[in-house]
Design a protein around this motif. Structure first.
Motif, PDB file in Angstrom:
ATOM      1  N   LEU A   8       0.849  -1.190   0.000  1.00 13.04           N
ATOM      2  CA  LEU A   8       0.000   0.000   0.000  1.00 13.04           C
ATOM      3  C   LEU A   8       0.883   1.239   0.000  1.00 13.04           C
ATOM      4  O   LEU A   8       1.606   1.492   0.977  1.00 13.04           O
ATOM      5  N   ILE A   9       0.825   1.998  -1.088  1.00 14.97           N
ATOM      6  CA  ILE A   9       1.618   3.219  -1.133  1.00 14.97           C
ATOM      7  C   ILE A   9       0.845   4.404  -0.567  1.00 14.97           C
ATOM      8  O   ILE A   9       1.426   5.434  -0.233  1.00 14.97           O
ATOM      9  N   SER A  10      -0.462   4.254  -0.474  1.00 13.06           N
ATOM     10  CA  SER A  10      -1.322   5.252   0.159  1.00 13.06           C
ATOM     11  C   SER A  10      -2.566   4.530   0.646  1.00 13.06           C
ATOM     12  O   SER A  10      -2.691   3.311   0.492  1.00 13.06           O
ATOM     13  N   LYS A  11      -3.501   5.270   1.185  1.00 16.81           N
ATOM     14  CA  LYS A  11      -4.710   4.666   1.749  1.00 16.81           C
ATOM     15  C   LYS A  11      -5.510   3.914   0.711  1.00 16.81           C
ATOM     16  O   LYS A  11      -6.159   2.901   1.019  1.00 16.81           O
ATOM     17  N   HIS A  12      -5.469   4.395  -0.561  1.00  8.78           N
ATOM     18  CA  HIS A  12      -6.352   3.831  -1.587  1.00  8.78           C
ATOM     19  C   HIS A  12      -5.615   3.141  -2.730  1.00  8.78           C
ATOM     20  O   HIS A  12      -6.272   2.597  -3.617  1.00  8.78           O
ATOM     21  N   VAL A  13      -4.277   3.159  -2.764  1.00  6.44           N
ATOM     22  CA  VAL A  13      -3.544   2.609  -3.905  1.00  6.44           C
ATOM     23  C   VAL A  13      -2.686   1.431  -3.443  1.00  6.44           C
ATOM     24  O   VAL A  13      -1.816   1.577  -2.570  1.00  6.44           O
ATOM     25  N   GLN A  14      -2.926   0.266  -4.051  1.00  4.28           N
ATOM     26  CA  GLN A  14      -2.219  -0.962  -3.688  1.00  4.28           C
ATOM     27  C   GLN A  14      -1.591  -1.582  -4.927  1.00  4.28           C
ATOM     28  O   GLN A  14      -2.255  -1.782  -5.947  1.00  4.28           O
ATOM     29  N   LEU A  15      -0.292  -1.897  -4.842  1.00  4.63           N
ATOM     30  CA  LEU A  15       0.441  -2.433  -5.990  1.00  4.63           C
ATOM     31  C   LEU A  15      -0.043  -3.831  -6.355  1.00  4.63           C
ATOM     32  O   LEU A  15      -0.400  -4.635  -5.490  1.00  4.63           O
ATOM     33  N   VAL A  16      -0.028  -4.113  -7.668  1.00 10.01           N
ATOM     34  CA  VAL A  16      -0.435  -5.419  -8.178  1.00 10.01           C
ATOM     35  C   VAL A  16       0.757  -6.142  -8.790  1.00 10.01           C
ATOM     36  O   VAL A  16       1.113  -7.250  -8.373  1.00 10.01           O
ATOM     37  N   ARG A  17       1.387  -5.530  -9.797  1.00  7.89           N
ATOM     38  CA  ARG A  17       2.555  -6.154 -10.435  1.00  7.89           C
ATOM     39  C   ARG A  17       3.377  -5.101 -11.153  1.00  7.89           C
ATOM     40  O   ARG A  17       2.882  -4.028 -11.495  1.00  7.89           O
ATOM     41  N   MET A  18       4.647  -5.417 -11.417  1.00 10.68           N
ATOM     42  CA  MET A  18       5.561  -4.484 -12.086  1.00 10.68           C
ATOM     43  C   MET A  18       5.364  -4.543 -13.595  1.00 10.68           C
ATOM     44  O   MET A  18       5.224  -5.633 -14.172  1.00 10.68           O
ATOM     45  N   LEU A  19       5.345  -3.348 -14.209  1.00  7.37           N
ATOM     46  CA  LEU A  19       5.278  -3.258 -15.667  1.00  7.37           C
ATOM     47  C   LEU A  19       6.656  -3.207 -16.294  1.00  7.37           C
ATOM     48  O   LEU A  19       6.890  -3.757 -17.368  1.00  7.37           O
ATOM     49  N   GLY A  20       7.583  -2.512 -15.671  1.00  4.79           N
ATOM     50  CA  GLY A  20       8.921  -2.371 -16.228  1.00  4.79           C
ATOM     51  C   GLY A  20       9.838  -1.640 -15.275  1.00  4.79           C
ATOM     52  O   GLY A  20       9.407  -0.992 -14.317  1.00  4.79           O
ATOM     53  N   ARG A  21      11.130  -1.746 -15.572  1.00  7.45           N
ATOM     54  CA  ARG A  21      12.138  -1.102 -14.740  1.00  7.45           C
ATOM     55  C   ARG A  21      13.209  -0.497 -15.637  1.00  7.45           C
ATOM     56  O   ARG A  21      13.544  -1.051 -16.699  1.00  7.45           O
ATOM     57  N   GLY A  22      13.742   0.667 -15.237  1.00  5.92           N
ATOM     58  CA  GLY A  22      14.802   1.329 -15.976  1.00  5.92           C
ATOM     59  C   GLY A  22      15.775   1.998 -15.029  1.00  5.92           C
ATOM     60  O   GLY A  22      15.684   1.831 -13.808  1.00  5.92           O
ATOM     61  N   GLY A  23      16.701   2.772 -15.619  1.00  4.16           N
ATOM     62  CA  GLY A  23      17.718   3.427 -14.803  1.00  4.16           C
ATOM     63  C   GLY A  23      17.145   4.481 -13.873  1.00  4.16           C
ATOM     64  O   GLY A  23      17.716   4.759 -12.812  1.00  4.16           O
TER      65      GLY A  23
END
Length: 466
Positions: A8-23
């Motif tokens: 949970l990054i905030s009260k209403h937003v919860q991570l599901v899965r990563m789309l991509g990563r970069g520098g």
């Protein structure tokens, strides 16, 4: 605790899965628990999160995009810092692919598709430029193409290195620093990115268009920055028509102006740049719509978001397509008007028919044929015929005429009765002077001079006058 599904990054937003990563960091799909939809969350790399300049750029990416009210800019929902000191931006989740991926998959695009992409990029930039914001990193990977069942819809991404607009002066770019992607940068941005204006973005748009049409770059840095600057100075690039047979010489001329070394010699606005590209590509521009209801001309130098209504405005188009109404007489009224010598247009009924705008406008040129429909479509006072009398007026006039006929009949009946009894009119004896002609009625007899018989056209004229 590190980033991962369920975080949970905030009260209403919860991570599901990563789309991509970069520098620079990573992008995740997340559930917005309050809105019950999925969003995208962008995180800054922990290695960069301690750099004040990078933090300022990350925050600017969110605030600049949020200030630009355009459907062609990614929608920012929130930004902040997690409990683990991780800066993040919550934005709409886009489905599709960026232009760089599209070109790798399909190769060069048709001129009409490129013109549409450039149009939508410039609509977004027109909004940004009005706020004083310069993107400074327009390139294919920052142009996202939504999956919309075959239609093209563009979203401009990543305002991270944008030059701020308005009263904000905290540009983290130092004088002489190279900011942006070199092969898409204008000569002035390559020399000094701190003081560039909107024309630097238009140069980058032209490079993107060249790449989309040909699959190549107009200016390459393969031999180093020095050779790139020399190509800028000489204005030397391969005309795109030599690389793609679908491209006309008119498009070559468009690029020649877009790649002028002097910014003042290029297109003065995003709108004129797009308009000229549609003309060169022989594609009907959405901005070139004309209307019969407006004589206003379109200034190509004006901003895309001008407060005035565009000629392509649906309201104006609806007015153009709306057909005027012509009021015509019924059959019995038309016969009565013809017998009295009146014009047919002077009789109004509830029956209507539709005619084309062109026929209405042409009839309006002749005052004799100017009818109700023309009066409705021509500005200024109505020039139509005198309205038909009301039912009450017609009844009054008809009653007076009928009374006159009754009195006239009574007079002749009396005349014939007296004639049969003695051949004398009342008041005239045998031994008196011969009787006066019948047309000269006695003074005390009812006068019929102002009345009209059924054959007299006067009543119809009175109706028309009423």
């Amino acid at each position: 605790m590190g980033l991962g599904p369920g975080y949970l990054i905030s009260k209403h937003v919860q991570l599901v899965r990563m789309l991509g990563r970069g520098g620079m960091g990573s992008v995740w799909i997340a559930d917005h628990l309050a809105l019950k939809t999925q969003v995208a969350v962008k995180f800054m790399s922990s290695a960069l999160a301690t750099d004040p300049n990078m933090l300022t750029r990350f925050e600017r990416e969110a605030t600049s995009a949020a200030q630009i009210k355009s459907p062609h800019v990614v929608h920012i929902l929130d930004h902040g810092v997690t409990g683990d000191a991780m800066p993040y931006i919550v934005m709409e989740l886009l489905e599709g692919e960026d232009l760089s991926t599209r070109l790798k998959r399909t190769g060069p695009l048709p001129p009409e598709d490129v013109a549409t992409i450039v149009l939508q990029i410039c609509k977004a930039l027109g909004k940004a430029h009005k706020l004083g914001i310069v993107h400074r990193d327009i390139k294919p990977s920052n142009i996202f193409l939504l999956d919309t069942d075959g239609d093209i819809f563009v979203k401009v991404l990543d305002f991270g290195i944008a030059k701020p607009g308005g009263k904000e002066t905290s540009d983290v770019t130092s004088t002489g620093a190279i900011v942006g992607t070199v092969v898409y940068m204008s000569p002035e941005q390559l020399l000094n990115a701190k003081h560039v204006d909107y024309r630097a973005d238009l140069w980058s748009v032209a490079v993107v268009a060249y790449r989309a049409l040909t699959g190549h770059l107009p200016f390459s840095d393969e031999d180093g920055i020095g050779s790139l600057c020399l190509a800028f100075e000489q204005g030397s690039f391969v005309p795109p028509s030599e690389l793609n047979p679908q491209i006309s010489p008119a498009i070559d001329a468009w690029f020649k102006r877009a790649f002028k070394r002097d910014p003042n010699a290029r297109f003065p606005s995003a709108k004129e740049m797009v308009s000229e590209l549609f003309t060169a590509a022989s594609v009907v521009s959405p901005m070139s719509t004309t209307s019969l209801t407006s004589a206003r001309s379109s200034d190509p130098r004006s901003s895309f978001d001008s407060p005035e209504r565009s000629l392509s405005d649906p309201g104006l188009v609806a007015q153009e397509e709306a057909k005027p109404t012509v009021i015509e007489p019924s059959q019995s009224q038309a016969k009565a008007a013809a017998s009295s010598g009146d014009e047919v247009e002077s009789i109004a009924t509830s029956r209507t028919k539709s005619t084309s705008p062109s026929s209405t406008l042409s009839s309006a040129k002749d005052p004799a044929t100017l009818g109700t429909a023309a009066a409705l479509t021509v500005p200024g006072p109505a020039m139509g015929p005198t309205p038909a009398p009301s039912k009450t007026k017609r009844l009054v006039v008809g009653g007076v005429a009928a009374l006159g006929l009754v009195l006239l009949g009574a007079f002749f009946a009396t005349f014939l009765t007296q004639r049969g009894q003695g051949g004398n009119l009342p008041g005239v004896g045998r031994d008196q002077s011969p009787p006066q002609p019948a047309a000269e009625a006695p003074a005390n007899s009812p006068s019929i001079t102002p009345l009209a018989t059924a054959a007299d056209p006067a009543p119809s004229a009175a109706v028309a006058a009423a």
